[in-house]
Design a protein around this motif. Structure first.
Motif, PDB file in Angstrom:
ATOM      1  N   PRO A 130     -31.516  -4.955 -58.808  1.00  0.00           N
ATOM      2  CA  PRO A 130     -30.996  -3.590 -58.804  1.00  0.00           C
ATOM      3  C   PRO A 130     -30.222  -3.325 -57.513  1.00  0.00           C
ATOM      4  O   PRO A 130     -30.568  -3.825 -56.442  1.00  0.00           O
ATOM      5  N   PHE A 131     -29.182  -2.524 -57.624  1.00  0.00           N
ATOM      6  CA  PHE A 131     -28.366  -2.126 -56.479  1.00  0.00           C
ATOM      7  C   PHE A 131     -28.355  -0.601 -56.500  1.00  0.00           C
ATOM      8  O   PHE A 131     -27.730   0.024 -57.362  1.00  0.00           O
ATOM      9  N   VAL A 132     -29.069   0.018 -55.557  1.00  0.00           N
ATOM     10  CA  VAL A 132     -29.311   1.461 -55.586  1.00  0.00           C
ATOM     11  C   VAL A 132     -28.486   2.145 -54.500  1.00  0.00           C
ATOM     12  O   VAL A 132     -28.608   1.814 -53.313  1.00  0.00           O
ATOM     13  N   VAL A 133     -27.657   3.103 -54.909  1.00  0.00           N
ATOM     14  CA  VAL A 133     -26.800   3.835 -53.982  1.00  0.00           C
ATOM     15  C   VAL A 133     -27.183   5.314 -54.032  1.00  0.00           C
ATOM     16  O   VAL A 133     -27.015   5.971 -55.066  1.00  0.00           O
ATOM     17  N   PHE A 134     -27.695   5.835 -52.921  1.00  0.00           N
ATOM     18  CA  PHE A 134     -28.098   7.245 -52.864  1.00  0.00           C
ATOM     19  C   PHE A 134     -26.912   8.128 -52.477  1.00  0.00           C
ATOM     20  O   PHE A 134     -25.880   7.635 -51.996  1.00  0.00           O
ATOM     21  N   ASP A 135     -27.102   9.421 -52.661  1.00  0.00           N
ATOM     22  CA  ASP A 135     -26.002  10.358 -52.435  1.00  0.00           C
ATOM     23  C   ASP A 135     -25.593  10.455 -50.977  1.00  0.00           C
ATOM     24  O   ASP A 135     -24.483  10.896 -50.665  1.00  0.00           O
ATOM     25  N   ASP A 136     -26.463  10.044 -50.060  1.00  0.00           N
ATOM     26  CA  ASP A 136     -26.134  10.104 -48.633  1.00  0.00           C
ATOM     27  C   ASP A 136     -25.539   8.801 -48.115  1.00  0.00           C
ATOM     28  O   ASP A 136     -25.257   8.662 -46.924  1.00  0.00           O
ATOM     29  N   ALA A 137     -25.350   7.811 -49.001  1.00  0.00           N
ATOM     30  CA  ALA A 137     -24.860   6.506 -48.565  1.00  0.00           C
ATOM     31  C   ALA A 137     -23.414   6.579 -48.104  1.00  0.00           C
ATOM     32  O   ALA A 137     -22.625   7.416 -48.562  1.00  0.00           O
ATOM     33  N   ASP A 138     -23.064   5.686 -47.202  1.00  0.00           N
ATOM     34  CA  ASP A 138     -21.672   5.473 -46.819  1.00  0.00           C
ATOM     35  C   ASP A 138     -21.023   4.729 -47.979  1.00  0.00           C
ATOM     36  O   ASP A 138     -21.298   3.545 -48.211  1.00  0.00           O
ATOM     37  N   LEU A 139     -20.140   5.399 -48.728  1.00  0.00           N
ATOM     38  CA  LEU A 139     -19.626   4.827 -49.969  1.00  0.00           C
ATOM     39  C   LEU A 139     -18.765   3.592 -49.730  1.00  0.00           C
ATOM     40  O   LEU A 139     -18.817   2.626 -50.512  1.00  0.00           O
ATOM     41  N   ASP A 140     -17.986   3.596 -48.663  1.00  0.00           N
ATOM     42  CA  ASP A 140     -17.177   2.407 -48.356  1.00  0.00           C
ATOM     43  C   ASP A 140     -18.084   1.205 -48.084  1.00  0.00           C
ATOM     44  O   ASP A 140     -17.828   0.093 -48.562  1.00  0.00           O
ATOM     45  N   ARG A 141     -19.133   1.456 -47.332  1.00  0.00           N
ATOM     46  CA  ARG A 141     -20.085   0.385 -47.017  1.00  0.00           C
ATOM     47  C   ARG A 141     -20.797  -0.085 -48.281  1.00  0.00           C
ATOM     48  O   ARG A 141     -21.034  -1.284 -48.468  1.00  0.00           O
ATOM     49  N   ALA A 142     -21.116   0.848 -49.164  1.00  0.00           N
ATOM     50  CA  ALA A 142     -21.802   0.492 -50.399  1.00  0.00           C
ATOM     51  C   ALA A 142     -20.913  -0.361 -51.304  1.00  0.00           C
ATOM     52  O   ALA A 142     -21.379  -1.330 -51.917  1.00  0.00           O
ATOM     53  N   VAL A 143     -19.638  -0.018 -51.390  1.00  0.00           N
ATOM     54  CA  VAL A 143     -18.725  -0.803 -52.216  1.00  0.00           C
ATOM     55  C   VAL A 143     -18.540  -2.197 -51.627  1.00  0.00           C
ATOM     56  O   VAL A 143     -18.510  -3.202 -52.352  1.00  0.00           O
ATOM     57  N   ASP A 144     -18.408  -2.276 -50.308  1.00  0.00           N
ATOM     58  CA  ASP A 144     -18.320  -3.589 -49.658  1.00  0.00           C
ATOM     59  C   ASP A 144     -19.558  -4.421 -49.989  1.00  0.00           C
ATOM     60  O   ASP A 144     -19.467  -5.609 -50.321  1.00  0.00           O
ATOM     61  N   GLY A 145     -20.742  -3.790 -49.879  1.00  0.00           N
ATOM     62  CA  GLY A 145     -21.985  -4.491 -50.195  1.00  0.00           C
ATOM     63  C   GLY A 145     -22.050  -4.908 -51.649  1.00  0.00           C
ATOM     64  O   GLY A 145     -22.548  -5.994 -51.983  1.00  0.00           O
ATOM     65  N   ALA A 146     -21.531  -4.053 -52.536  1.00  0.00           N
ATOM     66  CA  ALA A 146     -21.534  -4.374 -53.964  1.00  0.00           C
ATOM     67  C   ALA A 146     -20.666  -5.592 -54.254  1.00  0.00           C
ATOM     68  O   ALA A 146     -21.029  -6.450 -55.072  1.00  0.00           O
TER      69      ALA A 146
END
Length: 486
Positions: free
Chosen positions: A257-273
């Protein structure tokens, strides 16, 4: 491309299969045959077992420093041949050259790590609670070991198993996946060049895994199995090991699972994804399959991910600049096609990809799906391809519940900027590893492994060598009264 032996390695000698059989190795980018290697049968397995058993006593008594120095020399040889080994790997399994080079250095690091661990094997000394005796704890190699590696990381998985076995003083039979034996044969040749004694490492390449492995596991002389592969095959091997109580470590499937919360840094989350999903074209047990994103950002996350995935360059891995190579074979691509078709039939929306290209090779485009029905097969199946399914959630409890709703528990990924939530969710996830604000968890210095049906034991880190060591307890009585008479 580097030339490697195409024969079996038994008792230090390269030799053909007893029945003369050979196994074709295909280039997944073209479907053409690269070469043929020896196809071992049960007789070859017995010879390899004889060699490993015969070499165990002397090898187990070798000085730890000597074992470590062999691994250190192998590490240096591997690093001196990064480009050649990367091209070899890419040719047999399709991984882009840039990524293959990364795997070569990753594999080398396992050899270096365990060269250092060889001299850190420790026992213990203590007093029994009643004071009647001293307790001496000795560490001994578990003995001849069967190592079975997968095709997706052929050099790294070989090094991750061979490294600790050598460091601990175990002899080995190494059986690589039939799709990718060349990287394993290259590693074996390097270890031989580095001074590994004859019989310590024996390599059997085969298309008949059941005929070769079952007699080894049930014969009573192999004392350890280290397996990386599917949960289905792992269950079968565990049943075989039970007959003679073979010690096992199993690195099995995943459904991360890859869980992204509403407070996440979205750019960082996409890079991680991108890292967690597209490493090795998604053909990794650590690959993120199920992307749970807070409803407030799910649409934007999916849009950004689709844009990044759609921009990746697809083509033969041997071509510089390619970022996504072919899948391993026809069966691997057919599985991905079926999972995507099932999701679409259930209402999933394709943001990018989703269609098999025409032409040769086993290519499949990077694909992002939204509006995925939770009943879709890809939700409880290890995809092993470049497909990301994005699903929204409303609160933390829901995210954790859905993340844990799987038989597997290898790795999970969490993206949040809130410390309390980060620690809380990392503790609640039923996995062996967590990537917190990162899409990469693998490291030779860290223990790799999962819970539930993702396996048993750990590889890498300080505990990696423990899988190949036994304890021996010696009771030493204490004389009373201070007498020094015999």
């Amino acid at each position: 491309m580097i030339d490697v032996p195409k024969q079996l390695l038994i008792a230090g000698t390269w030799q053909d299969a007893a029945d003369g059989g050979t196994l074709p190795i295909d280039d997944p980018a073209t479907g053409e045959i690269l070469c043929r290697v020896a196809d071992a049968g049960p007789k070859d397995a017995r010879l390899a077992e004889d060699a490993a058993v015969a070499a165990q006593s002397q090898w187990g008594g070798t000085a730890p420093r000597a074992r470590g120095e062999i691994l250190r020399r192998a590490y240096e040889i591997v690093l001196s041949r990064v480009d050649e080994l990367a091209l070899l790997m890419t040719s047999e399994m399709g991984k882009p050259l840039a990524e293959a080079r990364g795997e070569v250095t990753y594999a080398a690091e396992f050899l270096r790590w365990f060269s250092e661990e060889a001299v850190r094997i420790e026992g213990g000394w203590g007093t029994l609670p009643d004071g009647s005796a001293r307790m001496l704890l000795m560490r001994r190699p578990v003995g001849p070991s069967l190592l079975i590696t997968p095709w997706n990381f052929p050099l790294a998985m070989g090094a991750r198993k061979v490294g600790p076995a050598i460091a601990a003083g175990c002899t080995m039979i190494l059986k690589p996946a039939p799709q990718t034996p060349l990287s394993t044969l290259a590693l074996a040749a390097i270890l031989k060049e580095a001074g590994l004694p004859d019989g310590v490492l024996n390599v059997v390449t085969t298309s008949r895994a059941g005929e070769v492995c079952e007699p080894l596991l049930t014969g009573g002389r192999i004392r350890k199995l280290s397996f990386t592969g599917s949960t289905e095959v792992g269950r079968l091997l565990l049943a075989q090991c039970a007959r003679t109580v073979v010690r096992t470590s199993m690195e099995l499937g995943g459904n991360a699972p890859f869980v992204v919360f509403d407070d996440a840094d979205l750019d960082r989350a996409v890079d991680g994804a991108m890292t967690a999903k597209m490493r090795n074209m998604g053909e990794a047990c650590t690959a993120a399959n199920r992307f749970f994103v807070h409803r407030s950002t799910a649409e934007e996350f999916a849009r950004r991910l689709a844009r990044r995935m759609g921009a990746l360059v697809v083509g033969p891995g041997t071509r510089e600049g390619v970022e996504v190579g072919p899948l391993i074979d026809a069966a691997g691509r057919a599985k991905v096609e079926e999972l995507v078709a099932d999701a679409v039939e259930r209402g999933a929306r394709v943001l990018v990809g989703g269609r098999t290209p025409e032409g040769t090779g086993w290519f499949y485009p990077p694909t992002v799906l939204t509006d995925v029905d939770p009943a879709s097969r890809l939700m409880d199946t290890e995809i092993f391809g470049p497909v990301a399914a994005v699903l929204p959630f409303d609160d933390e409890d829901e995210a954790v519940r859905r993340a844990n709703d799987t038989a597997w528990g290898l790795v999970g990924y969490v993206f949040t900027e809130v410390l309390d939530r980060a620690l809380r969710v990392c503790e609640r996830l039923e996995v062996g590893m967590v990537g917190l604000n990162t899409g990469l968890v693998s490291n030779p210095a860290a223990p790799f492994g999962g819970v539930k049906q993702s396996g048993l034991g750990r590889e890498g880190g300080r505990v990696g060598i423990e899988e190949f060591l036994d304890y021996r307890y010696v009771a030493v009585p204490v004389r009373r009264g201070g007498s020094d008479r015999p």
